[in-house]
Design a protein around this motif. Structure first.
Motif, PDB file in Angstrom:
ATOM      1  N   CYS A 161       0.836  -1.213   0.000  1.00  0.00           N
ATOM      2  CA  CYS A 161       0.000   0.000   0.000  1.00  0.00           C
ATOM      3  C   CYS A 161       0.866   1.256   0.000  1.00  0.00           C
ATOM      4  O   CYS A 161       0.555   2.247  -0.697  1.00  0.00           O
ATOM      5  CB  CYS A 161      -0.929  -0.009   1.209  1.00  0.00           C
ATOM      6  SG  CYS A 161      -2.145  -1.359   1.218  1.00  0.00           S
ATOM      7  N   ILE A 162       1.954   1.243   0.772  1.00  0.00           N
ATOM      8  CA  ILE A 162       2.857   2.395   0.805  1.00  0.00           C
ATOM      9  C   ILE A 162       3.500   2.605  -0.558  1.00  0.00           C
ATOM     10  O   ILE A 162       3.602   3.745  -1.055  1.00  0.00           O
ATOM     11  CB  ILE A 162       3.930   2.204   1.897  1.00  0.00           C
ATOM     12  CG1 ILE A 162       3.281   2.202   3.284  1.00  0.00           C
ATOM     13  CG2 ILE A 162       4.996   3.300   1.807  1.00  0.00           C
ATOM     14  CD1 ILE A 162       4.245   1.854   4.402  1.00  0.00           C
ATOM     15  N   VAL A 163       3.925   1.509  -1.194  1.00  0.00           N
ATOM     16  CA  VAL A 163       4.536   1.609  -2.524  1.00  0.00           C
ATOM     17  C   VAL A 163       3.544   2.221  -3.512  1.00  0.00           C
ATOM     18  O   VAL A 163       3.905   3.092  -4.321  1.00  0.00           O
ATOM     19  CB  VAL A 163       4.989   0.215  -3.004  1.00  0.00           C
ATOM     20  CG1 VAL A 163       5.377   0.250  -4.477  1.00  0.00           C
ATOM     21  CG2 VAL A 163       6.161  -0.270  -2.167  1.00  0.00           C
ATOM     22  N   THR A 164       2.293   1.793  -3.447  1.00  0.00           N
ATOM     23  CA  THR A 164       1.271   2.345  -4.334  1.00  0.00           C
ATOM     24  C   THR A 164       1.134   3.854  -4.142  1.00  0.00           C
ATOM     25  O   THR A 164       1.063   4.617  -5.114  1.00  0.00           O
ATOM     26  CB  THR A 164      -0.083   1.665  -4.081  1.00  0.00           C
ATOM     27  OG1 THR A 164       0.064   0.250  -4.202  1.00  0.00           O
ATOM     28  CG2 THR A 164      -1.132   2.147  -5.065  1.00  0.00           C
ATOM     29  N   GLY A 165       1.109   4.287  -2.879  1.00  0.00           N
ATOM     30  CA  GLY A 165       0.969   5.712  -2.597  1.00  0.00           C
ATOM     31  C   GLY A 165       2.162   6.522  -3.048  1.00  0.00           C
ATOM     32  O   GLY A 165       2.019   7.606  -3.627  1.00  0.00           O
ATOM     33  N   ALA A 168       2.365   7.025  -6.755  1.00  0.00           N
ATOM     34  CA  ALA A 168       1.340   7.939  -7.263  1.00  0.00           C
ATOM     35  C   ALA A 168       1.745   9.395  -7.102  1.00  0.00           C
ATOM     36  O   ALA A 168       1.101  10.287  -7.665  1.00  0.00           O
ATOM     37  CB  ALA A 168       0.009   7.682  -6.555  1.00  0.00           C
ATOM     38  N   MET A 169       2.813   9.661  -6.340  1.00  0.00           N
ATOM     39  CA  MET A 169       3.260  11.031  -6.103  1.00  0.00           C
ATOM     40  C   MET A 169       4.147  11.521  -7.240  1.00  0.00           C
ATOM     41  O   MET A 169       4.721  10.724  -7.983  1.00  0.00           O
ATOM     42  CB  MET A 169       4.049  11.099  -4.788  1.00  0.00           C
ATOM     43  CG  MET A 169       3.269  10.654  -3.573  1.00  0.00           C
ATOM     44  SD  MET A 169       4.330  10.615  -2.096  1.00  0.00           S
ATOM     45  CE  MET A 169       3.171  10.009  -0.872  1.00  0.00           C
ATOM     46  N   SER A 171       7.557  12.801  -8.957  1.00  0.00           N
ATOM     47  CA  SER A 171       8.875  12.194  -8.778  1.00  0.00           C
ATOM     48  C   SER A 171       9.651  12.826  -7.620  1.00  0.00           C
ATOM     49  O   SER A 171      10.209  12.120  -6.777  1.00  0.00           O
ATOM     50  CB  SER A 171       9.686  12.328 -10.066  1.00  0.00           C
ATOM     51  OG  SER A 171      10.984  11.800  -9.888  1.00  0.00           O
ATOM     52  N   PHE A 172       9.692  14.152  -7.569  1.00  0.00           N
ATOM     53  CA  PHE A 172      10.475  14.838  -6.523  1.00  0.00           C
ATOM     54  C   PHE A 172       9.920  14.517  -5.137  1.00  0.00           C
ATOM     55  O   PHE A 172      10.670  14.236  -4.198  1.00  0.00           O
ATOM     56  CB  PHE A 172      10.459  16.346  -6.767  1.00  0.00           C
ATOM     57  CG  PHE A 172      11.359  17.118  -5.853  1.00  0.00           C
ATOM     58  CD1 PHE A 172      12.701  17.275  -6.163  1.00  0.00           C
ATOM     59  CD2 PHE A 172      10.885  17.678  -4.676  1.00  0.00           C
ATOM     60  CE1 PHE A 172      13.549  17.986  -5.324  1.00  0.00           C
ATOM     61  CE2 PHE A 172      11.720  18.385  -3.829  1.00  0.00           C
ATOM     62  CZ  PHE A 172      13.056  18.535  -4.155  1.00  0.00           C
ATOM     63  N   VAL A 173       8.603  14.532  -4.994  1.00  0.00           N
ATOM     64  CA  VAL A 173       7.978  14.220  -3.702  1.00  0.00           C
ATOM     65  C   VAL A 173       8.213  12.753  -3.344  1.00  0.00           C
ATOM     66  O   VAL A 173       8.506  12.418  -2.193  1.00  0.00           O
ATOM     67  CB  VAL A 173       6.468  14.530  -3.753  1.00  0.00           C
ATOM     68  CG1 VAL A 173       5.808  14.153  -2.423  1.00  0.00           C
ATOM     69  CG2 VAL A 173       6.239  15.996  -4.064  1.00  0.00           C
ATOM     70  N   GLY A 174       8.103  11.876  -4.330  1.00  0.00           N
ATOM     71  CA  GLY A 174       8.324  10.458  -4.081  1.00  0.00           C
ATOM     72  C   GLY A 174       9.729  10.174  -3.585  1.00  0.00           C
ATOM     73  O   GLY A 174       9.928   9.359  -2.684  1.00  0.00           O
ATOM     74  N   LEU A 175      10.725  10.845  -4.157  1.00  0.00           N
ATOM     75  CA  LEU A 175      12.106  10.665  -3.701  1.00  0.00           C
ATOM     76  C   LEU A 175      12.283  11.146  -2.274  1.00  0.00           C
ATOM     77  O   LEU A 175      12.996  10.524  -1.471  1.00  0.00           O
ATOM     78  CB  LEU A 175      13.050  11.425  -4.634  1.00  0.00           C
ATOM     79  CG  LEU A 175      13.270  10.826  -6.026  1.00  0.00           C
ATOM     80  CD1 LEU A 175      14.013  11.807  -6.913  1.00  0.00           C
ATOM     81  CD2 LEU A 175      14.037   9.517  -5.903  1.00  0.00           C
ATOM     82  N   PRO A 246       0.554   2.890 -15.532  1.00  0.00           N
ATOM     83  CA  PRO A 246       0.711   3.834 -14.418  1.00  0.00           C
ATOM     84  C   PRO A 246       1.709   3.292 -13.405  1.00  0.00           C
ATOM     85  O   PRO A 246       1.779   2.072 -13.193  1.00  0.00           O
ATOM     86  CB  PRO A 246      -0.703   3.911 -13.822  1.00  0.00           C
ATOM     87  CG  PRO A 246      -1.335   2.613 -14.195  1.00  0.00           C
ATOM     88  CD  PRO A 246      -0.778   2.238 -15.534  1.00  0.00           C
ATOM     89  N   PRO A 247       2.493   4.141 -12.775  1.00  0.00           N
ATOM     90  CA  PRO A 247       3.485   3.668 -11.798  1.00  0.00           C
ATOM     91  C   PRO A 247       2.866   2.862 -10.657  1.00  0.00           C
ATOM     92  O   PRO A 247       3.505   1.954 -10.119  1.00  0.00           O
ATOM     93  CB  PRO A 247       4.125   4.968 -11.286  1.00  0.00           C
ATOM     94  CG  PRO A 247       3.877   5.961 -12.365  1.00  0.00           C
ATOM     95  CD  PRO A 247       2.557   5.596 -12.959  1.00  0.00           C
ATOM     96  N   THR A 248       1.626   3.195 -10.279  1.00  0.00           N
ATOM     97  CA  THR A 248       1.010   2.523  -9.133  1.00  0.00           C
ATOM     98  C   THR A 248       0.758   1.044  -9.380  1.00  0.00           C
ATOM     99  O   THR A 248       0.428   0.316  -8.440  1.00  0.00           O
ATOM    100  CB  THR A 248      -0.328   3.196  -8.788  1.00  0.00           C
ATOM    101  OG1 THR A 248      -1.164   3.217  -9.958  1.00  0.00           O
ATOM    102  CG2 THR A 248      -0.109   4.624  -8.318  1.00  0.00           C
ATOM    103  N   ILE A 249       0.925   0.590 -10.608  1.00  0.00           N
ATOM    104  CA  ILE A 249       0.622  -0.810 -10.929  1.00  0.00           C
ATOM    105  C   ILE A 249       1.526  -1.755 -10.149  1.00  0.00           C
ATOM    106  O   ILE A 249       1.115  -2.867  -9.772  1.00  0.00           O
ATOM    107  CB  ILE A 249       0.748  -1.054 -12.454  1.00  0.00           C
ATOM    108  CG1 ILE A 249       0.017  -2.358 -12.842  1.00  0.00           C
ATOM    109  CG2 ILE A 249       2.195  -1.121 -12.871  1.00  0.00           C
ATOM    110  CD1 ILE A 249      -1.468  -2.261 -12.744  1.00  0.00           C
TER     111      ILE A 249
END
Length: 508
Positions: A161-165, A168-169, A171-175, A246-249
């Motif tokens: 679930c964390i990976v999915t979230g 979904a952000m 790129s900069f926020v995800g990093l 989509p990345p969330t996949i």
């Protein structure tokens, strides 16, 4: 029966302590960070955000992980002290943060680090991830065998679930979140209870040298599992980087793995034994490889997604068993985990490198050949996985001290309390026959069903406690379970048959 625990007392619903919860939460965040680094394009820079570079960078990471596992099992003798050292943990935390920090800087400042530096950082990321995986494997041993399986399942599901979230952000926020995941995981590790694992003694080293051998069939199966997982993961990540998926996949795929594992655990726990789950999923693997190899985009990607879920289910089953092995055998948990992960991680490295090759202009002409090679390798599962299907890559049959020594002079033989009715003796005999247990394993099974722990059984049978844990491990693998409560539940479900009473171990 179902309310008896392994210490012989009535089963009570006990809650986790605050420090145990901190450890489980830390393991969850660590799992999410590893999944993000290993199976997503999150850490890719503009210069490495291509299918070829994804394969090379991720392959480098997995190769580094395999190398670390090899080093810690072959050259580091005091490995338990090494993985529990706060100083070493702090050093590897810094190493773990180097790659995401560099990617963050390169993205924010529009820099372009040399490729040699980037590959070095990927290798460092792999070594740091492998170190902390050993640390968490060692730490989870403090939970006990009844709780390790539950902690693994919930941690992996929440990590998905964390990976999915995170994916979904932007790129900069995800990093930035990735960096926080690593830091928070370390903070929770510090707040967790000590593992309680003693430093590996000379006696343990001798025991490991005598009994810890690789088996050819298990090593082959794990290598091929890893290769297929790496190839298919590379295909999915390449499609994500191109905007096809989509990345969330990827996060949703890990959630599906946890859900499937939970359903199998509840409905068909016997399928979770490594040999059984591989043979059951074998037809799906072959069909999926054929479809992925011969269909054109985007249909090959559609076929790759469920195939990746199946492949990672095999990997998760393997990791769950490894988490229990050290606890059951009363030896170093981090040693068992690291030594058991070498082949599947090395296979994933080979798979990612193979994916990078077929993504090149030259390699595209070899795509059909590569698919055929994978199909042939998987077909070899049939003879390999059916020969000693319960054998794992590192643990051979431990010597049985009972064969070399007689009971103490004047001993009267084991006389445990008659707390189980004759009805359960018949069920015990039926389970022994159904799961093809040896006479010795059937004898120990009866004590386990009564809720006895290893020390009590060892005292009754005049053998070493280590021997009982080894036999218990073999029983768990044959029955496809991971806890004593599951064993009790399975035996209770057996149909009592008077005809099988004769096969019940003569322990009363």
């Amino acid at each position: 029966m179902a309310e008896i625990t392994k210490n012989g007392s009535p089963r009570k619903e006990s809650s986790y302590s605050e420090r145990e919860l901190a450890g489980i939460a830390g393991f969850t965040l660590f799992s999410a960070s590893v999944l993000l680094a290993a199976f997503s394009p999150l850490l890719a820079t503009p210069g490495t955000n291509t299918p070829v570079m994804h394969g090379l960078t991720h392959g480098t990471m997995f190769a580094s992980m395999a190398g670390f596992y090899f080093v810690i099992t072959r050259f580091i003798k005091r490995r338990n002290e090494f993985v529990s050292s706060r100083r070493a943990q702090a050093v590897f935390l810094v190493l773990q943060l180097l790659l995401p920090a560099a990617v963050l800087l390169e993205t924010a400042l529009e820099l372009a680090f040399p490729l040699a530096l980037q590959f070095t950082l990927w290798a460092i990321q792999g070594a740091a991830s492998a170190y902390f995986s050993c640390t968490w494997a060692d730490l989870r041993s403090s939970l006990g065998e009844e709780r390790i399986r539950s902690a693994n399942l919930w941690s992996f599901g929440l990590a998905g679930c964390i990976v999915t979230g995170v994916l979904a952000m932007p790129s900069f926020v995800g990093l930035t979140v990735f960096l926080l995941l690593c830091a928070c995981s370390f903070a929770l590790l510090v707040a967790s209870p000590p593992s309680g694992t003693e430093a590996t003694s000379e006696r343990d080293e001798r025991w490991l040298a005598e009994t810890s051998r690789y088996s050819a069939n298990g090593s082959y199966i794990m290598t091929v599992d890893g290769m297929m997982c790496g190839v298919i993961a590379g295909l999915v990540v390449a499609r994500i980087s191109k905007g096809v998926l989509p990345p969330t996949i990827m996060g949703l795929a890990f959630v599906c793995v946890a859900l499937i594992f939970f359903v199998l655990h509840k409905k068909a726990p016997g399928l979770l034994a490594m040999g059984r789950v591989q043979l059951v999923l074998l037809p799906f693997l072959i069909c999926g490889l054929i479809i992925s190899g011969f269909l054109q985009a985007p249909w090959n990607t559609v076929a790759a997604l469920p195939l990746f879920v199946i492949l990672y289910l095999l990997d998760y089953t393997n990791a769950s068993v490894l988490s229990l092995r050290g606890t059951l055998l009363s030896i170093s948990p981090c040693y068992c985990f690291a030594r058991g992960r070498i082949f599947i991680v090395l296979g994933q490295a080979l798979g990612w490198f193979a994916g990078a090759f077929v993504a090149t202009e030259f390699g595209k002409g070899w795509l059909t050949v590569a698919a055929m090679i994978l199909i042939v390798l998987v077909c070899i599962y049939i003879p390999v996985a059916t020969v000693n299907p319960d054998k794992y890559p590192i643990i051979a049959d431990a010597p049985d001290p009972a064969k070399d020594q007689a009971p103490p002079e004047g001993a009267q033989g084991p006389t445990p309390e008659l707390v189980i009715e004759q009805h359960y003796k018949h069920k015990c005999a039926e389970a022994t026959r159904t799961y093809n247990l040896t006479p010795r394993e059937g004898e120990i099974l009866f004590f386990l069903v009564k809720g006895r722990n290893a020390r009590h059984i060892a005292d009754q049978l005049y053998v070493a406690e280590r021997t009982i844990k080894t036999h218990t491990y073999h029983i768990y693998q044959k029955m496809g379970i991971h806890s004593q409560q599951e064993l009790i539940d399975i035996v209770e479900q057996q149909e009592a048959n008077d005809d099988t009473a004769e096969s019940c171990p003569p322990i009363l």
